[in-house]
Scaffold this motif. Structure first.
Motif, PDB file in Angstrom:
ATOM      1  N   GLU A 116       0.818  -1.211   0.000  1.00 31.74           N
ATOM      2  CA  GLU A 116       0.000   0.000   0.000  1.00 31.74           C
ATOM      3  C   GLU A 116       0.855   1.267   0.000  1.00 31.74           C
ATOM      4  O   GLU A 116       0.477   2.279  -0.574  1.00 31.74           O
ATOM      5  CB  GLU A 116      -0.928   0.013   1.217  1.00 31.74           C
ATOM      6  N   HIS A 117       2.000   1.200   0.681  1.00 27.54           N
ATOM      7  CA  HIS A 117       2.783   2.421   0.895  1.00 27.54           C
ATOM      8  C   HIS A 117       4.041   2.524   0.023  1.00 27.54           C
ATOM      9  O   HIS A 117       4.851   3.418   0.222  1.00 27.54           O
ATOM     10  CB  HIS A 117       3.184   2.521   2.385  1.00 27.54           C
ATOM     11  N   ARG A 147       4.560   3.390  -3.122  1.00 22.27           N
ATOM     12  CA  ARG A 147       4.698   4.634  -3.888  1.00 22.27           C
ATOM     13  C   ARG A 147       5.085   5.799  -2.966  1.00 22.27           C
ATOM     14  O   ARG A 147       5.954   6.611  -3.308  1.00 22.27           O
ATOM     15  CB  ARG A 147       3.370   4.928  -4.592  1.00 22.27           C
ATOM     16  N   HIS A 148       4.443   5.854  -1.775  1.00 23.58           N
ATOM     17  CA  HIS A 148       4.755   6.926  -0.822  1.00 23.58           C
ATOM     18  C   HIS A 148       6.197   6.807  -0.327  1.00 23.58           C
ATOM     19  O   HIS A 148       6.924   7.806  -0.214  1.00 23.58           O
ATOM     20  CB  HIS A 148       3.769   6.845   0.356  1.00 23.58           C
ATOM     21  N   LEU A 149       6.613   5.567  -0.037  1.00 27.64           N
ATOM     22  CA  LEU A 149       7.987   5.343   0.424  1.00 27.64           C
ATOM     23  C   LEU A 149       9.000   5.766  -0.636  1.00 27.64           C
ATOM     24  O   LEU A 149      10.040   6.349  -0.341  1.00 27.64           O
ATOM     25  CB  LEU A 149       8.178   3.868   0.771  1.00 27.64           C
ATOM     26  N   SER A 150       8.696   5.421  -1.877  1.00 29.90           N
ATOM     27  CA  SER A 150       9.602   5.767  -2.988  1.00 29.90           C
ATOM     28  C   SER A 150       9.801   7.263  -3.079  1.00 29.90           C
ATOM     29  O   SER A 150      10.922   7.771  -3.218  1.00 29.90           O
ATOM     30  CB  SER A 150       9.030   5.217  -4.298  1.00 29.90           C
ATOM     31  N   LYS A 151       8.710   8.004  -2.958  1.00 25.01           N
ATOM     32  CA  LYS A 151       8.787   9.463  -3.029  1.00 25.01           C
ATOM     33  C   LYS A 151       9.519  10.036  -1.817  1.00 25.01           C
ATOM     34  O   LYS A 151      10.341  10.942  -1.925  1.00 25.01           O
ATOM     35  CB  LYS A 151       7.364  10.032  -3.122  1.00 25.01           C
ATOM     36  N   HIS A 152       9.220   9.467  -0.642  1.00 23.17           N
ATOM     37  CA  HIS A 152       9.801   9.972   0.597  1.00 23.17           C
ATOM     38  C   HIS A 152      11.319   9.703   0.647  1.00 23.17           C
ATOM     39  O   HIS A 152      12.100  10.570   1.079  1.00 23.17           O
ATOM     40  CB  HIS A 152       9.104   9.307   1.787  1.00 23.17           C
TER      41      HIS A 152
END
Length: 773
Positions: free
Chosen positions: A685-686, A688-693
């Motif tokens: 779930e996360h 994409r968010h982790l990649s950006k962060h």
């Protein structure tokens, strides 16, 4: 590596003799090397380089010439009917034409006869001699035949006709009972030059009859001499050279017509044009039927008539080519599909209906293709007799080997390299079996390997337009004074490209420290896929001058190429790799280190060898590396095992890691801190968010997660990542996935993203190391 199918035999000219020739004759090193490979003294070299009419001997030195002239002059005085009896090949046709010319000029009542190859066979024939007697002939003059016609000539004498034999063929133990025999080797050694063609003997008789050198007959004498493949030395060389000069400036209608029919320029006529264009056309008419139109053509004084004659010669020559092509194709099919024939050391093929006039040419084609002695039979279905023609190779004396089978070969004759024969069809297979056994006793592997004899090794610095023009002044080349084969060794390919509508040919620029030379290989477009830049190659062939828009440049015509160096072919990152693989020899070993590679290439390649647990099996010296190993040691072991001569580097890598790189320690710390700050993270779930962060792509985050898991830093259940509070402190490098990624990146850097020079250097070091081990 490019391995020639032929074994090169490069002659090393005596350097001191080459120097002497250059000094004495004031010639280039190129010409001096050619002469040094053919002569032993300065005087012999001068005789070739400065050929003049001193090489033309007095015709009355020929035994029987005085008597022959006296008998012909008597016939002229009496008004007797004279018959010129010729032969059906180019030598016989031109011989007949020469005698017709001189006798007509002298006012003779003369006619001519040429036996039909199929009806009468070669030489004097009783039926034709009886017919001549019925027509009132009182004197027969044979040209290019007669020395073996013992019984027909005995009949002619019994009928009251006189016979003058002029011939050059090998005499038997018994000579014919002719009134006069004019032959350059009868008696042996009486004449200064014993190698005249039949047309040469006729020319000498014409010279004696005219009382002066018959310049207008050199045209015919040159064609017959060159077409009959007699040695182009001594008097033959003079006849051919002067004849070519005469043909180039001739106004004869037949010369104009023959040039038009052959598609050649009259001013460019040389021994090769005569040998490959004129001779075959004259030979074709006698091979396929009545040869008399050949004489009529050469005697034509009208251009329109000559053009019609040339058209007929062309037609017959085209028919001859079609017969040869068709029979050759059928013969090859028999050899390839019947092990009894194909596995024999002497190829013997036979079929009903094959045209007997061209089977000798077909036999030559089979020898060229397979480099084995070959005999081709045409079977007559009515009589059951098989008429055959054979060609041989060095080391297998065809006549002597046939002679061991006299019990099944009632009729045969010939020489070490060629023979004709007739036998019953039921003995064909037995003859093949016998000759195979005989050949196994004398034909070694060395003798069964074709040779390429190279007599002029050349440096690029020796090649110039002026030097090549000087070499061309040594013409004509032929039997006994062969066209030189040049070799240029250890040169680099500066550029190359395929040329021609179908890209069948290749054009290259060759270079070394001495210069640059253009090279062209006709029907050698395949070399484009076999030569790599940087490799040193050796080429054999011919030096010519290329003239374009008034500019002259040296040019090398490639006959053969070889190199002993291993070669690296770089297919890395190429688009449409499956199509490129069509350029790789199918005898290569296609090697994969990874199972997933088999799925990608399986539909394109019939066989892929998967390297597992250092099990290599049988490997070709042509090695196609389809992908990368997991460890560099696997590649090194493969190279040590295969000892490759060629390496094709494909290195299919669907998931390259090189540009993703290895996450830094800071990335790992940042990611671990993030996980630790939360009770759990749902990676799916996360992501994409982790990649950006984190500033990393998804693949890198999944990789770091796997490393943490392998080290016990985290647990993963149902996609939820939790920090293991009780994990021991460990180095990232202890994780197997970390090691594999590091190795993969290093492998990609070493093999996939290195320059061509770097990659070749890596392989070169290993190949050299293993070669000396």
């Amino acid at each position: 590596m490019i391995q020639s199918s032929k074994k090169w035999k490069i002659q090393k000219p005596d350097e001191s003799f080459v120097g002497q020739l250059r000094k004495e004759l004031n010639i280039t090193s190129l010409t001096a090397k050619i002469l040094a490979s053919r002569v032993k003294t300065i005087e012999e070299a001068k005789n070739i380089f400065y050929m003049d009419d001193r090489h033309l001997h007095n015709p009355f030195l020929l035994a029987g010439m005085k008597e022959a002239v006296e008998r012909i002059e008597l016939a002229l005085d009496r008004g007797e009917k004279i018959l010129i009896y010729g032969d059906y090949d180019a030598d016989g046709i031109t011989s007949t034409t020469i005698m017709l010319n001189v006798l007509l000029d002298l006012g003779a009542d003369v006619e001519y006869e040429i036996p039909n190859r199929f009806t009468h066979g070669y030489g004097p024939h009783e039926e034709l001699f009886r017919k001549a007697h019925e027509n009132g002939i009182q004197l027969i003059i044979t040209v290019d035949n007669g020395i073996s016609g013992i019984e027909p000539i005995r009949l002619a004498k019994e009928l009251g006709m006189d016979v003058i034999v002029t011939d050059h063929h090998e005499p038997g133990d018994e000579l014919p009972p002719a009134d006069v025999i004019v032959h350059p080797r009868i008696p042996e050694g009486h004449y200064p030059f014993g190698e005249l063609a039949g047309v040469g003997v006729a020319f000498k008789l014409a010279h004696a009859l005219y009382g002066e050198e018959p310049d207008h007959l050199y045209e015919y004498a040159a064609i017959g001499t060159i077409a009959d493949l007699v040695p182009l030395t001594g008097e033959n060389r003079y006849i051919a050279k002067k004849g070519i000069e005469q043909i180039r400036k001739s106004n004869s209608p037949w010369v104009k017509a023959l040039c038009e029919a052959s598609g050649v320029k009259q001013q460019e006529i040389d021994e090769e044009i005569i040998g490959f264009y004129f001779g075959p056309r004259l030979n074709a008419i006698g091979r396929l039927g009545d040869a008399k139109p050949g004489v009529e053509f050469l005697m034509s004084g009208d251009l329109e008539f000559a053009l019609q004659g040339a058209k007929l010669l062309n037609q017959k020559n085209n028919e001859r080519k079609e017969y040869v092509a068709s029979i050759t194709e059928e013969a090859i099919g028999m050899i390839e599909n019947d092990p009894r024939i194909g596995n024999s050391l002497v190829l013997v093929v036979a079929k009903e209906g094959w045209h007997a006039g061209v089977i000798g040419i077909v036999a030559s084609r089979l020898v060229e293709k397979y480099y084995k002695p070959a005999i081709v039979f045409s079977i007559d279905p009515e009589t059951g007799l098989a008429k055959g023609s054979g060609r041989s190779i060095e080391g297998f004396h065809l006549y002597n080997e046939l002679a061991k089978n006299r019990d099944i070969l009632p009729h045969f004759g010939g020489h070490p390299m060629a023979a004709g024969m007739t036998l019953s069809r039921e003995h064909i297979d037995e003859l093949r079996e016998r000759l195979h056994r005989q050949a196994s006793q004398c034909l070694t592997e060395e003798l069964l390997t074709p040779k390429l004899y190279i007599d002029v090794p050349v440096d690029l610095g020796e090649v110039s337009v002026e030097a090549i023009e000087e070499v061309q002044s040594l013409k004509p080349f032929g039997i006994g004074f062969e066209k030189p084969v040049f070799a240029i060794q250890q040169v680099s390919v500066r550029s190359m490209r395929k040329i021609g509508a179908n890209e069948d040919h290749i054009k290259m620029e060759l270079e070394n420290e001495y210069g640059i030379l253009d090279a062209v290989g006709f029907n050698k477009g395949f070399l484009y896929n076999e030569i790599t830049y940087g490799v040193k190659i050796s080429i054999a062939g011919d030096l010519q001058i290329n003239e374009w828009q008034g500019r002259k440049k040296p040019q090398f015509f490639i006959l053969d190429v070889q190199t002993s160096e291993w070669q690296l072919f770089d297919y890395r990152g190429k688009a449409n790799v499956p199509n490129l693989l069509n350029n790789i020899p199918m005898e290569s070993s296609f090697v994969a280190f990874r199972k997933e590679t088999l799925q990608y290439f399986g539909e394109f390649l019939p066989s892929i060898q998967l390297i597992e647990d250092e099990m290599y099996g049988s490997l070709s010296p042509f090695l196609v590396l389809l992908d990368l190993p997991k460890r560099v040691q696997e590649m090194e072991k493969l190279i040590e095992t295969a000892r490759p001569k060629r390496i094709y580097a494909v290195f299919y890598t669907p998931n390259s890691l090189f540009f993703n790189g290895m996450p830094t320690r800071k990335h790992f710390v940042h990611y671990y801190t993030l996980i630790k700050s939360r009770p759990f993270i749902n990676l799916n779930e996360h992501l994409r968010h982790l990649s950006k962060h984190l500033g990393l792509n998804a693949e890198a985050i999944k990789f770091m997660t796997k490393v943490f898991f392998e080290l016990g830093f985290v647990t993963i259940e149902n996609g939820l990542i939790k920090v293991n509070q009780f994990a021991e402190k460990r180095s990232l490098t202890e994780a197997a996935s970390y090691q594999l990624r590091k190795q993969q990146i290093e492998l990609e850097q070493q093999f996939l993203y290195s320059t061509y020079s770097e990659l070749k250097q890596w392989f070169n070091e290993r190949i050299k190391e293993f070669s000396y081990s």
